[in-house]
Structure formats: structure tokens, C-alpha cells
Write a protein that holds these residues in place. Structure first.
Motif, mmCIF file in Angstrom:
data_model
loop_
_atom_site.group_PDB
_atom_site.id
_atom_site.type_symbol
_atom_site.label_atom_id
_atom_site.label_comp_id
_atom_site.label_asym_id
_atom_site.label_seq_id
_atom_site.Cartn_x
_atom_site.Cartn_y
_atom_site.Cartn_z
ATOM 1 N N GLU A 116 22.363 0.154 35.111
ATOM 2 C CA GLU A 116 22.752 -1.168 34.592
ATOM 3 C C GLU A 116 24.130 -1.585 35.099
ATOM 4 O O GLU A 116 24.373 -2.767 35.375
ATOM 5 C CB GLU A 116 22.691 -1.187 33.064
ATOM 6 N N LEU A 117 25.037 -0.623 35.240
ATOM 7 C CA LEU A 117 26.351 -0.940 35.817
ATOM 8 C C LEU A 117 26.189 -1.407 37.263
ATOM 9 O O LEU A 117 26.849 -2.366 37.693
ATOM 10 C CB LEU A 117 27.275 0.285 35.750
ATOM 11 N N ALA A 118 25.310 -0.756 38.005
ATOM 12 C CA ALA A 118 25.063 -1.156 39.396
ATOM 13 C C ALA A 118 24.436 -2.549 39.460
ATOM 14 O O ALA A 118 24.793 -3.353 40.333
ATOM 15 C CB ALA A 118 24.161 -0.127 40.084
ATOM 16 N N GLN A 119 23.533 -2.857 38.539
ATOM 17 C CA GLN A 119 22.925 -4.197 38.502
ATOM 18 C C GLN A 119 23.986 -5.266 38.224
ATOM 19 O O GLN A 119 23.951 -6.352 38.813
ATOM 20 C CB GLN A 119 21.814 -4.258 37.436
ATOM 21 N N THR A 120 24.919 -4.939 37.354
ATOM 22 C CA THR A 120 26.012 -5.873 37.061
ATOM 23 C C THR A 120 26.875 -6.084 38.296
ATOM 24 O O THR A 120 27.245 -7.219 38.631
ATOM 25 C CB THR A 120 26.864 -5.336 35.890
ATOM 26 N N GLU A 121 27.164 -5.006 38.995
ATOM 27 C CA GLU A 121 27.961 -5.107 40.219
ATOM 28 C C GLU A 121 27.242 -5.941 41.275
ATOM 29 O O GLU A 121 27.862 -6.780 41.944
ATOM 30 C CB GLU A 121 28.277 -3.718 40.765
ATOM 31 N N ILE A 122 25.960 -5.718 41.419
ATOM 32 C CA ILE A 122 25.180 -6.486 42.401
ATOM 33 C C ILE A 122 25.272 -7.978 42.089
ATOM 34 O O ILE A 122 25.486 -8.805 42.992
ATOM 35 C CB ILE A 122 23.711 -6.011 42.432
ATOM 36 N N ALA A 123 25.134 -8.340 40.823
ATOM 37 C CA ALA A 123 25.221 -9.749 40.437
ATOM 38 C C ALA A 123 26.582 -10.333 40.809
ATOM 39 O O ALA A 123 26.664 -11.461 41.319
ATOM 40 C CB ALA A 123 24.966 -9.901 38.937
ATOM 41 N N LYS A 130 26.595 -15.623 35.893
ATOM 42 C CA LYS A 130 25.661 -15.737 34.763
ATOM 43 C C LYS A 130 24.741 -14.518 34.712
ATOM 44 O O LYS A 130 24.480 -13.960 33.653
ATOM 45 C CB LYS A 130 24.840 -17.025 34.862
ATOM 46 N N LYS A 131 24.242 -14.116 35.873
ATOM 47 C CA LYS A 131 23.388 -12.933 35.966
ATOM 48 C C LYS A 131 24.194 -11.676 35.594
ATOM 49 O O LYS A 131 23.680 -10.763 34.933
ATOM 50 C CB LYS A 131 22.831 -12.813 37.384
ATOM 51 N N ALA A 132 25.456 -11.639 35.982
ATOM 52 C CA ALA A 132 26.325 -10.500 35.670
ATOM 53 C C ALA A 132 26.539 -10.386 34.162
ATOM 54 O O ALA A 132 26.532 -9.281 33.610
ATOM 55 C CB ALA A 132 27.660 -10.628 36.391
ATOM 56 N N LYS A 134 24.459 -11.353 31.822
ATOM 57 C CA LYS A 134 23.199 -10.837 31.268
ATOM 58 C C LYS A 134 23.065 -9.331 31.531
ATOM 59 O O LYS A 134 22.626 -8.576 30.668
ATOM 60 C CB LYS A 134 22.004 -11.580 31.851
ATOM 61 N N ALA A 135 23.448 -8.923 32.717
ATOM 62 C CA ALA A 135 23.374 -7.499 33.056
ATOM 63 C C ALA A 135 24.347 -6.692 32.200
ATOM 64 O O ALA A 135 24.031 -5.574 31.774
ATOM 65 C CB ALA A 135 23.661 -7.292 34.544
ATOM 66 N N LEU A 136 25.507 -7.270 31.920
ATOM 67 C CA LEU A 136 26.500 -6.562 31.104
ATOM 68 C C LEU A 136 26.011 -6.402 29.661
ATOM 69 O O LEU A 136 26.338 -5.412 29.008
ATOM 70 C CB LEU A 136 27.846 -7.286 31.150
ATOM 71 N N VAL A 137 25.211 -7.350 29.188
ATOM 72 C CA VAL A 137 24.607 -7.205 27.860
ATOM 73 C C VAL A 137 23.689 -5.983 27.852
ATOM 74 O O VAL A 137 23.677 -5.212 26.880
ATOM 75 C CB VAL A 137 23.842 -8.494 27.460
ATOM 76 N N LYS A 138 22.959 -5.777 28.925
ATOM 77 C CA LYS A 138 22.086 -4.597 29.028
ATOM 78 C C LYS A 138 22.920 -3.311 29.060
ATOM 79 O O LYS A 138 22.541 -2.305 28.480
ATOM 80 C CB LYS A 138 21.198 -4.685 30.260
ATOM 81 N N VAL A 139 24.057 -3.367 29.753
ATOM 82 C CA VAL A 139 24.963 -2.212 29.782
ATOM 83 C C VAL A 139 25.381 -1.880 28.360
ATOM 84 O O VAL A 139 25.338 -0.717 27.936
ATOM 85 C CB VAL A 139 26.211 -2.490 30.659
ATOM 86 N N ARG A 140 25.767 -2.913 27.612
ATOM 87 C CA ARG A 140 26.220 -2.702 26.222
ATOM 88 C C ARG A 140 25.090 -2.119 25.364
ATOM 89 O O ARG A 140 25.329 -1.249 24.535
ATOM 90 C CB ARG A 140 26.726 -4.020 25.633
#
Length: 153
Positions: A116-123, A130-132, A134-140
Motif C-alpha cells: 500500500e505504501l508503494a501504491q501511494t508512492e506510485i500515485a 487524489k489517488k495518493a 485514497k491509497a494513504l487511506v488504505k495504508v492507514r
């Protein structure tokens, strides 16, 4: 020949003493592997991650701070990979029959966090804040789930 036999006997004794010493010292060097020492390191890693996570949450919406956000995510990923090398106390203290399953659950949780951290970085690298977010919510969510299962007070 007696001189050669004497040398062989001394050499054999020297090897035996050296290996015996190593065998006695090895457990001492690894004795703290599952002890409080690791707990402190895991705790410190998690504190560092929480600090970086708080900073990231404050700036994730700001595209002007994407470079800084990516640096924070890199730090978080590195800390998460390092944290995989430690086990929380409730895993270490578990019965033998539960320990393997808990270790596996912990590693899965840490891998999910890294993903999930990698997905946030990719965004962020795609400049899609905006995508980042959402990804950070998943990280949390992964973080909270892991803390619920593995964090002790």
C-alpha cells in the motif's frame, strides 16, 4: 615421525579448542535475538514510521510537496522492510502451537503495508494526489488492523 605426530596432535587440539570456543560463544551472540532488545528496536521503528506517516498525511494533498512526500514514503517503506525482521512481543510470547501462525500473519500484514505504501508512492510519482490520498487511506487501514492484532501497550 614423532615430531610430525606431535604437530598433528597439537594442530588437532588447537582446532578442537577453537571450534569448542566458537560453539560456546555463538549462543551468547544471538541470545538477545528475541529479547527486549528487538522489542525496543521494533518500537523505535514503529515510532519513526508514525512520525513520517503524520507528516505525510499533512502534505499528501499538496502537489508542490510531492518530492517530500515520496521521500517520506521511501523512509516508511525502508522502515517497514526492516520491521519485518523483528517480531512483536505477542508473537514471541505465544505458545509454540500459535507462534508459526502469528509470525506468518505478522509478515503478511507488513507485506500488505509495504504494498500500500508503494501504491501511494506510485500515485504521487504520477502526480495524482487524489489517488495518493485514497491509497494513504488504505495504508492507514492496514496499519490500524496490524496494530490491533500485534501492538501491545
Amino acid at each position: 615421525m614423532p615430531k610430525e605426530q606431535n604437530f598433528r596432535a597439537r594442530f588437532g587440539l588447537m582446532i578442537f579448542v577453537t571450534l569448542g570456543s566458537l560453539a560456546l560463544l555463538a549462543p551468547l551472540s544471538f541470545a538477545d535475538k528475541d529479547s527486549e532488545h528487538d522489542e525496543v528496536n521494533l518500537h523505535e521503528l514503529m515510532e519513526d514510521m508514525e512520525d513520517d506517516f503524520k507528516a505525510l498525511r499533512k502534505q499528501i494533498n499538496n502537489a508542490d510537496k510531492n518530492d517530500s512526500s515520496v521521500e517520506l514514503l521511501t523512509d516508511l517503506q525502508e522502515d517497514a522492510v526492516e520491521a519485518k525482521g523483528f517480531m512483536p512481543d505477542n508473537v514471541l510470547d505465544a505458545s509454540a502451537s500459535e507462534k508459526d501462525a502469528l509470525q506468518t500473519e505478522y509478515l503478511i500484514a507488513m507485506n500488505k503495508l509495504i504494498i500500500e505504501l508503494a501504491q501511494t508512492e506510485i500515485a504521487l510519482l504520477e502526480n495524482d494526489n487524489k489517488k495518493a490520498v485514497k491509497a494513504l487511506v488504505k495504508v492507514r487501514d492496514v496499519q490500524r488492523s496490524g496494530h490491533k492484532k500485534f501492538k501491545h501497550d
